[in-house]
Write an enzyme that holds these catalytic residues in place. Structure first.
Site, PDB file in Angstrom:
ATOM      1  N   ASN A 127       0.858  -1.191   0.000  1.00  0.00           N
ATOM      2  CA  ASN A 127       0.000   0.000   0.000  1.00  0.00           C
ATOM      3  C   ASN A 127       0.892   1.239   0.000  1.00  0.00           C
ATOM      4  O   ASN A 127       2.043   1.182   0.423  1.00  0.00           O
ATOM      5  CB  ASN A 127      -0.870  -0.010   1.264  1.00  0.00           C
ATOM      6  CG  ASN A 127      -1.819   1.182   1.331  1.00  0.00           C
ATOM      7  OD1 ASN A 127      -2.407   1.570   0.326  1.00  0.00           O
ATOM      8  ND2 ASN A 127      -1.954   1.784   2.509  1.00  0.00           N
ATOM      9  N   HIS A 153       0.897   5.144   1.481  1.00  0.00           N
ATOM     10  CA  HIS A 153       0.177   5.989   2.443  1.00  0.00           C
ATOM     11  C   HIS A 153       0.868   7.354   2.492  1.00  0.00           C
ATOM     12  O   HIS A 153       2.084   7.426   2.695  1.00  0.00           O
ATOM     13  CB  HIS A 153       0.171   5.343   3.829  1.00  0.00           C
ATOM     14  CG  HIS A 153      -0.576   6.162   4.826  1.00  0.00           C
ATOM     15  ND1 HIS A 153      -1.956   6.199   4.865  1.00  0.00           N
ATOM     16  CD2 HIS A 153      -0.152   7.013   5.777  1.00  0.00           C
ATOM     17  CE1 HIS A 153      -2.337   7.033   5.813  1.00  0.00           C
ATOM     18  NE2 HIS A 153      -1.262   7.543   6.385  1.00  0.00           N
ATOM     19  N   SER A 175       4.890   6.910   2.415  1.00  0.00           N
ATOM     20  CA  SER A 175       5.466   5.599   2.753  1.00  0.00           C
ATOM     21  C   SER A 175       4.830   4.516   1.901  1.00  0.00           C
ATOM     22  O   SER A 175       3.618   4.516   1.690  1.00  0.00           O
ATOM     23  CB  SER A 175       5.171   5.242   4.217  1.00  0.00           C
ATOM     24  OG  SER A 175       5.553   6.280   5.104  1.00  0.00           O
ATOM     25  N   ASP A 198      -2.628   0.797   7.964  1.00  0.00           N
ATOM     26  CA  ASP A 198      -1.441   1.633   7.749  1.00  0.00           C
ATOM     27  C   ASP A 198      -0.312   1.275   8.716  1.00  0.00           C
ATOM     28  O   ASP A 198       0.505   2.135   9.059  1.00  0.00           O
ATOM     29  CB  ASP A 198      -1.782   3.130   7.876  1.00  0.00           C
ATOM     30  CG  ASP A 198      -2.858   3.560   6.895  1.00  0.00           C
ATOM     31  OD1 ASP A 198      -2.904   3.010   5.786  1.00  0.00           O
ATOM     32  OD2 ASP A 198      -3.657   4.449   7.253  1.00  0.00           O
TER      33      ASP A 198
END
Ligand code: GRF
Length: 217
Positions: A108, A110, A137, A146
């Protein structure tokens, strides 16, 4: 073997585009084989169509529970037989069962220097806190929102006159550089997530990465 990448989106898909471009120009030894959006009519779907990539909407609004949604989503992802699942602005909280199924294969992006500012409105929160550095990040996805191990971060300055939109635009430029880089590492089998009983870490070329990811200064 060229790695098969599935990208999940909810919006404009500029990170999706960066990954498609890097696959097409050979910087990533992989191919985006499917794009799934939880929202209809988003621009990211048009980007996929323009690049002749299979794409579909799985609309969360027509599901009664998060579990049912994630079950169908997992089925749709698996149909593409992916090696890597990339969350690129996919604005959904995922169930533990879903995350476990793709653990170590799912990343992912973020828009904050994690562990700072998990969740939403990260740019405004950085401004409100008076931070002079902000950033983005890329991390492995774990059950903690997260909260998975960070692979790579990029920093940007915060100026006194910045609005949240100014800062978002500056962060976005960095997103489009670091996300393809990380996806490229995954495609080269250079990156793994290592899990023990109470924590997980990211390893690049057999070296455990520090909490802030690779090569942070
Ligand atoms: C990015 O800012 C990303 O960090 C966040 O959602 C946004 C997606 O942008 N998770 P885009 O759809 O890739 O343009």
């Amino acid at each position: 073997m060229t790695k098969r990448i599935v990208v999940l989106i909810s919006g404009s898909g500029s990170n999706l585009q960066a990954i498609i471009d890097n696959c097409q120009n050979g910087s990533i030894d992989g191919a985006v084989v499917g794009v799934i959006s939880n929202r209809p009519d988003v621009y990211g779907l048009e980007r996929a169509t323009s690049s002749e990539i299979a794409n579909q909407v799985i609309d969360h609004k027509v599901y009664g529970s998060r579990e049912d949604y994630d079950c169908d989503l997992a089925r749709a992802i698996n149909a593409y037989q992916p090696d890597i699942i990339v969350l690129a602005g996919f604005m959904r909280i995922l169930t533990p069962a879903f995350v476990q199924q793709f653990q170590g294969k799912m990343v992912n992006i973020h828009p904050s220097l994690l562990p700072k500012y998990q969740g939403l409105n990260t740019h405004q929160r950085a401004i409100d806190a008076g931070d002079d550095v902000h950033g983005v990040s890329v991390h492995f996805v774990t059950e903690e929102l997260d909260g998975g191990p960070v692979i790579l971060q990029a920093k940007v300055p915060v100026f006194d006159t910045d609005t949240s939109d100014d800062l978002a635009a500056r962060v976005h430029q960095q997103e489009h550089r670091i996300y393809p880089l990380v996806v490229g590492w995954m495609c080269q089998n250079r990156l793994v997530m290592v899990q023990d009983s109470d924590s997980s870490t990211a390893k690049l070329d057999d070296v455990i990465l520090p909490a802030q990811g690779y090569a942070a200064d």
